[in-house]
Scaffold this active site. Structure first.
Site, mmCIF file in Angstrom:
data_model
loop_
_atom_site.group_PDB
_atom_site.id
_atom_site.type_symbol
_atom_site.label_atom_id
_atom_site.label_comp_id
_atom_site.label_asym_id
_atom_site.label_seq_id
_atom_site.Cartn_x
_atom_site.Cartn_y
_atom_site.Cartn_z
ATOM 1 N N CYS A 1 3.213 28.132 53.497
ATOM 2 C CA CYS A 1 3.203 27.988 52.564
ATOM 3 C C CYS A 1 3.113 26.722 52.578
ATOM 4 O O CYS A 1 1.956 25.833 52.979
ATOM 5 C CB CYS A 1 4.983 28.261 52.319
ATOM 6 S SG CYS A 1 4.604 28.531 50.105
ATOM 7 N N HIS B 1 5.169 33.859 53.311
ATOM 8 C CA HIS B 1 6.113 33.363 53.805
ATOM 9 C C HIS B 1 6.590 35.161 55.221
ATOM 10 O O HIS B 1 6.935 35.861 54.418
ATOM 11 C CB HIS B 1 7.405 33.374 53.749
ATOM 12 C CG HIS B 1 7.524 31.759 52.493
ATOM 13 N ND1 HIS B 1 8.088 31.392 53.640
ATOM 14 C CD2 HIS B 1 7.300 31.379 51.737
ATOM 15 C CE1 HIS B 1 7.563 29.956 52.578
ATOM 16 N NE2 HIS B 1 7.333 29.988 51.779
ATOM 17 N N GLU C 1 7.667 34.938 57.541
ATOM 18 C CA GLU C 1 8.644 34.893 58.777
ATOM 19 C C GLU C 1 9.855 35.976 58.112
ATOM 20 O O GLU C 1 11.008 36.310 58.526
ATOM 21 C CB GLU C 1 9.372 33.495 58.630
ATOM 22 C CG GLU C 1 9.895 32.859 57.201
ATOM 23 C CD GLU C 1 9.294 31.967 56.831
ATOM 24 O OE1 GLU C 1 8.091 32.448 56.637
ATOM 25 O OE2 GLU C 1 8.904 31.514 56.155
HETATM 26 N N1 GLN Z 1 5.971 22.811 47.973
HETATM 27 C C1 GLN Z 1 4.704 24.066 47.497
HETATM 28 C C2 GLN Z 1 4.717 24.770 46.152
HETATM 29 O O1 GLN Z 1 5.309 24.705 45.522
HETATM 30 C C3 GLN Z 1 5.095 24.654 48.833
HETATM 31 C C4 GLN Z 1 6.458 25.862 48.739
HETATM 32 C C5 GLN Z 1 7.177 26.336 50.316
HETATM 33 O O2 GLN Z 1 6.444 25.607 51.500
HETATM 34 N N2 GLN Z 1 7.554 27.310 49.878
HETATM 35 O O3 GLN Z 1 3.682 25.249 46.349
#
Ligand code: GLN
Length: 533
Positions: free
Chosen positions: A384, A510, A512
């Site tokens: 992310c 994600h 994970e």
């Molecule tokens: N802050 C980033 C976004 O909103 C990444 C979010 C995250 O790592 N879950 O896109």
């Protein structure tokens, strides 16, 4: 069809005794005996969900396939049971009050005074039953957050009391988890805190059926008998939970003490011979007998609290075991990484992960980390925000787009290689408004990602507002960072990789959140394999 059975797990004496792990372990055993089970968590705080909480407050925010931002215990439930949870599996006091107040405004209680009892407790009971609507499950386990005696837990305990009375003792079992401290000065394990905690429950009208005693040392038969006698439970209903080397040993420890049999007996349900738990034991065997050992750096800004990265660290336990490899996860603070010390900070790592996150703090260290991994051919996984940092780094240092950034951090950047998603531009409220939950992604058949997943179409979970800016798509593709995973509907870039690198993958989602003991996530399995070399 038989009635749904309910098992409640409450906690006493202190918090952090591991109610989530006990719940998941018991559920695992019941599942292994052929019952369909689910686990729900009731959290007594006023936030509608933990999505707006800083990870320092509450650890990781876990995301379900259907897009709920939830307590991290739901991650344990899924990792143990290998069954997805949903919106209904996590309920907070905030959510309970929100629905009662909405009903009040609609006029559903017209003429009546709306009160904690019965309106709040009715809503709690409705939510407990909702999780098994349509009789989807034979047994629902409900973990009640907090500690018995807390003011905010009271409506939940009262709801359990009412349910026990309404459904009958065989359909509603209460397990109370407490602490038995060992006093080294006197050389004794002390049961008084447990007795007090059970009294507290009894005062609220709830007699626990089973006690699980958390302890650092094994407890004697005498101690267990004493607890049984003074707390009014049968002797076989006192179970100890001694500290073990991994949470994944807990189901086996509970099996040895027949916790599952005791519960089934009390519920009047059938059981025959012990479940073999073959896959689970195979996993434990590999986990406990590693042939390799590697060090992977996890670069993030919440590293003081490892719970903030719970699902990532557990995914490495699964992915490590699959490779018969012990993964030492070294938590590295992204704020501590500078141009001067990056080499020293990341020395000796066989692999590097840049963690998810929000906001500007520590971002430069993450970008430097991505650069270091890319330039030194060290296996790299960006998750992310971690993927976004890898994109920013590549833009600056390979595409030579000076000052390239994410508009989350620098909204005036000349090169917004990461930008706010179109549908996010009109969003004002912060709660539950990110791009959340499972979305499809199509993988390029020529990519490393395809060879890892072994299929073209995947569904992965998301939690973000910003995205790879497709205006730069060709620039990246032509310079060696290839967008290889694309959402077929929105065309959002979900996976990037650098084919000339040993192993360099960034994912907007994600992975994970969906790694389990029985189904370790392929990205983690393959990443560990690459790190072993
Ligand atoms: N802050 C980033 C976004 O909103 C990444 C979010 C995250 O790592 N879950 O896109």
């Amino acid at each position: 069809m038989a009635d749904v059975k309910y098992v409640f797990i409450t906690g006493g004496v202190t918090s952090s005794l591991g109610k989530g792990i006990i719940s998941a372990s018991l559920a695992k055993l019941l599942q292994a005996r052929g019952y369909s089970v689910t686990i729900q968590k009731l959290d007594p705080y006023i936030n509608v969900d933990p999505g707006t909480l800083n990870p320092y407050e509450h650890g990781e925010c876990y995301v379900t396939l259907d897009g709920a931002e939830t307590d991290l215990d739901l991650g344990h439930y899924e990792r143990f049971l290998n069954v997805p949870t949903s919106q209904a599996n996590n309920v907070t006091t905030g959510r309970i009050y929100q629905s009662v107040i909405n009903k009040e405004r609609k006029g559903d209680y017209l003429g009546k005074t709306v009160q904690v009892i019965p309106h709040i407790t009715d809503e709690i009971k409705r939510r407990i039953k909702l999780v098994s609507s349509g009789n989807k499950f034979d047994i629902v386990l409900t973990e009640i957050g907090g500690t018995v005696g807390d003011i905010e837990s009271l409506p939940y305990i009262e709801s359990v009391r009412q349910l026990k009375w309404e459904l009958g003792p065989q359909n509603c079992i209460v397990i109370h988890l407490t602490l038995v401290p060992y006093l080294s000065a006197s050389g004794e394990s002390k049961t008084k805190p447990t007795q007090h905690s059970v009294k507290e429950l009894q005062e609220a009208g709830v007699q626990p059926d089973v006690l699980v005693l958390r302890t650092e040392r094994n407890l004697s038969a005498d101690i267990k008998k004493k607890v049984a006698t003074f707390c009014n439970v049968s002797e076989n209903a006192v179970v100890e939970s001694v500290d073990v080397s991994t949470i994944y040993e807990v189901p086996i420890m509970m099996l040895h003490q027949k916790l599952d049999q005791t519960i089934l007996q009390k519920m009047g349900l059938q059981f025959d011979k012990e479940p073999p738990l073959t896959q689970w034991r195979e996993f434990l065997l590999k986990l406990n007998n590693p042939k390799h050992s590697i060090k992977i750096g996890l670069v993030g800004k919440y590293v003081e609290l490892p719970d903030a990265y719970k699902s990532i660290s557990e995914s490495f336990v699964h992915g490590g075991a699959m490779n018969e490899c012990h993964v030492n996860l070294e938590y590295i603070h992204s704020e501590d990484i500078t141009e001067k010390n990056v080499e020293e900070k990341l020395a000796g790592l066989q692999g590097i992960v840049v963690a998810p996150g929000f906001g500007a703090r520590g971002i430069d260290g993450k970008i430097l980390t991505a650069q270091y991994a890319r330039e030194n051919n060290i296996p790299f996984l960006g998750i992310c925000l971690g993927m976004q940092c890898a994109v920013i780094e590549f833009a600056r240092n390979v595409l030579k787009l000076e000052g390239a950034h994410s508009t989350e951090i620098d909204h005036k950047t000349k090169y917004p290689v990461i930008d706010l998603m179109e549908e996010q531009k009109s969003v004002i409220d912060k709660g539950g408004t990110m791009r959340l939950g499972g979305y499809k992604c199509l993988i390029d058949k020529k990519s490393k990602a395809f060879s890892i997943y072994g299929k073209e179409e995947i569904i992965e979970r998301h939690r973000h507002r910003y995205e790879f800016n497709n205006k730069f798509y060709d620039d990246f593709k032509n310079s060696g960072m290839i967008p290889v995973g694309i959402n077929p509907d929105s065309k959002l870039v979900e996976i990037v990789e650098i084919p000339s690198h040993k192993w360099f993958i960034g994912v907007q989602f994600h992975p994970e959140y969906s790694s389990t003991v029985i189904n370790p996530h392929p990205l983690f399995v393959n990443f560990v394999k690459a790190c072993i070399g």
